[in-house]
Design a protein around this motif. Structure first.
Motif, PDB file in Angstrom:
ATOM      1  N   THR A   1       0.833  -1.199   0.000  1.00 40.70           N
ATOM      2  CA  THR A   1       0.000   0.000   0.000  1.00 40.70           C
ATOM      3  C   THR A   1       0.868   1.249   0.000  1.00 40.70           C
ATOM      4  O   THR A   1       0.604   2.216  -0.730  1.00 40.70           O
ATOM      5  CB  THR A   1      -0.942   0.002   1.215  1.00 40.70           C
ATOM      6  OG1 THR A   1      -1.775  -1.168   1.174  1.00 40.70           O
ATOM      7  CG2 THR A   1      -1.821   1.236   1.245  1.00 40.70           C
TER       8      THR A   1
ATOM      9  N   HIS B   1       0.539   3.892  -3.127  1.00 41.48           N
ATOM     10  CA  HIS B   1      -0.527   4.798  -2.693  1.00 41.48           C
ATOM     11  C   HIS B   1      -0.674   6.021  -3.596  1.00 41.48           C
ATOM     12  O   HIS B   1      -1.762   6.578  -3.717  1.00 41.48           O
ATOM     13  CB  HIS B   1      -0.320   5.229  -1.241  1.00 41.48           C
ATOM     14  CG  HIS B   1       0.794   6.205  -1.015  1.00 41.48           C
ATOM     15  ND1 HIS B   1       2.121   5.830  -1.018  1.00 41.48           N
ATOM     16  CD2 HIS B   1       0.787   7.542  -0.785  1.00 41.48           C
ATOM     17  CE1 HIS B   1       2.884   6.889  -0.790  1.00 41.48           C
ATOM     18  NE2 HIS B   1       2.098   7.949  -0.651  1.00 41.48           N
TER      19      HIS B   1
ATOM     20  N   ALA C   1      -6.541  -1.594   2.954  1.00 42.37           N
ATOM     21  CA  ALA C   1      -5.574  -1.024   2.016  1.00 42.37           C
ATOM     22  C   ALA C   1      -6.272  -0.135   0.999  1.00 42.37           C
ATOM     23  O   ALA C   1      -5.796   0.975   0.687  1.00 42.37           O
ATOM     24  CB  ALA C   1      -4.814  -2.140   1.304  1.00 42.37           C
TER      25      ALA C   1
ATOM     26  N   ILE D   1      -5.713   4.030   0.495  1.00 41.98           N
ATOM     27  CA  ILE D   1      -5.392   4.659  -0.790  1.00 41.98           C
ATOM     28  C   ILE D   1      -6.462   5.678  -1.173  1.00 41.98           C
ATOM     29  O   ILE D   1      -6.147   6.791  -1.624  1.00 41.98           O
ATOM     30  CB  ILE D   1      -5.240   3.573  -1.873  1.00 41.98           C
ATOM     31  CG1 ILE D   1      -3.943   2.798  -1.633  1.00 41.98           C
ATOM     32  CG2 ILE D   1      -5.264   4.182  -3.270  1.00 41.98           C
ATOM     33  CD1 ILE D   1      -3.812   1.540  -2.445  1.00 41.98           C
TER      34      ILE D   1
END
Length: 292
Positions: free
Chosen positions: A126, A130, A220, A224
């Motif tokens: 992640t 991101h 996750a 994001i």
């Protein structure tokens, strides 16, 4: 346009949860996220100009047009690594803390998450991806619709949005009674997932991962999707639109923000040495060629 390094910022995030550990803070905590106005500072003026364009143009209608354009996922087909390598050529015009290519920041963030949560390999990945939605900047989207803090469109702009007092004056939604009240087009406590966010790399990358059936967990995906939503996760704006379960998302985003914000430094990781580990995570969670 590549940015130059700024000096003497002073505005900090208020949450204790966001404080960096000393070994990962290469500059004082008081020198992060400074959005004070100094017309003699080219970097500050670049950042302010980017936000001015963002806040002028990010309307409900504009965001809908972006959805229609980008959520067909017909702009490119490439692997996650290929997309990351494109970030070698991108410097974020809204970022007052960093003038390095975004791929460097991606590895800095991922490695910090890896140190603190070695058991959560999904969190390491992640951190790496991101900001990957910023590849929109290579396919015709201006940076003001790619980078920077996000906010909710379709309701009154809250007080803790960057440059709130000066930058929304020309946004037509401010004169539209459907959109300029506290709740605007939403119902009380509608929940985070039902809000229309200003268009940028967060929402786009979230949608890319969903479209390509990523195996990353929901935490996750939410990190994001909302990591740039500073007015909410750091200033506690928009609580009247939240559901109780949104607080868990906020805590994950705040935790992640320590890796995202406070690992920005001039110390560059050895990307070649790190690629095998992160390629294994890509193969596990987002393998092969994906549609962008």
């Amino acid at each position: 346009m590549r940015l130059i390094v700024k000096e003497h910022p002073k505005v900090i995030d208020p949450s204790e949860l966001l404080r960096p550990e000393p070994e990962f803070a290469q500059k004082s905590i008081s020198k992060f996220r400074d959005y004070t106005i100094d017309e003699n500072d080219p970097l500050k003026e670049q950042v302010r100009y980017t936000y001015r364009l963002m806040h002028k143009n990010q309307t409900v209608d504009f965001v809908k047009k972006c959805h229609n354009n980008w959520l067909e996922f017909d702009h490119a087909s490439m692997t996650v690594r290929e997309a990351l390598e494109k970030l070698n050529d991108l410097v974020d015009e809204s970022d007052p803390d960093n003038d390095l290519p975004n791929i460097v920041h991606a590895f800095q963030t991922a490695e910090r998450a890896r140190v603190e949560f070695p058991e959560h390999d999904w969190l390491h990945l992640t951190g790496l991806i991101h900001d990957l939605g910023k590849i929109m900047a290579f396919y015709g989207e201006p940076q003001w619709a790619v980078v920077g803090d996000t906010f909710v469109v379709g309701c009154k702009w809250t007080e803790n949005i960057v440059y709130r007092d000066e930058s929304f004056n020309e946004n037509p939604d401010g004169n539209n009674p459907k959109y300029n009240t506290k709740y605007g087009m939403y119902s009380p406590n509608t929940g985070l997932e039902n809000l229309m966010m200003s268009w940028g790399h967060d929402e786009y990358m979230y949608r890319v991962l969903k479209h390509n059936n990523s195996a990353l967990p929901e935490q996750a995906l939410n990190i994001i999707r909302y990591h740039s939503f500073y007015p909410w996760h750091t200033s506690n704006d928009y609580e009247h639109l939240m559901k109780p379960e949104d607080d868990e998302t906020k805590q994950w985003v705040l935790r992640f923000n320590r890796y995202d914000l406070y690992t920005k430094s001039s110390i560059i990781p050895d990307l070649d040495a790190l690629w095998p580990y992160y390629q294994s995570l890509i193969d596990k969670y987002i393998p092969g060629i994906i549609e962008w």
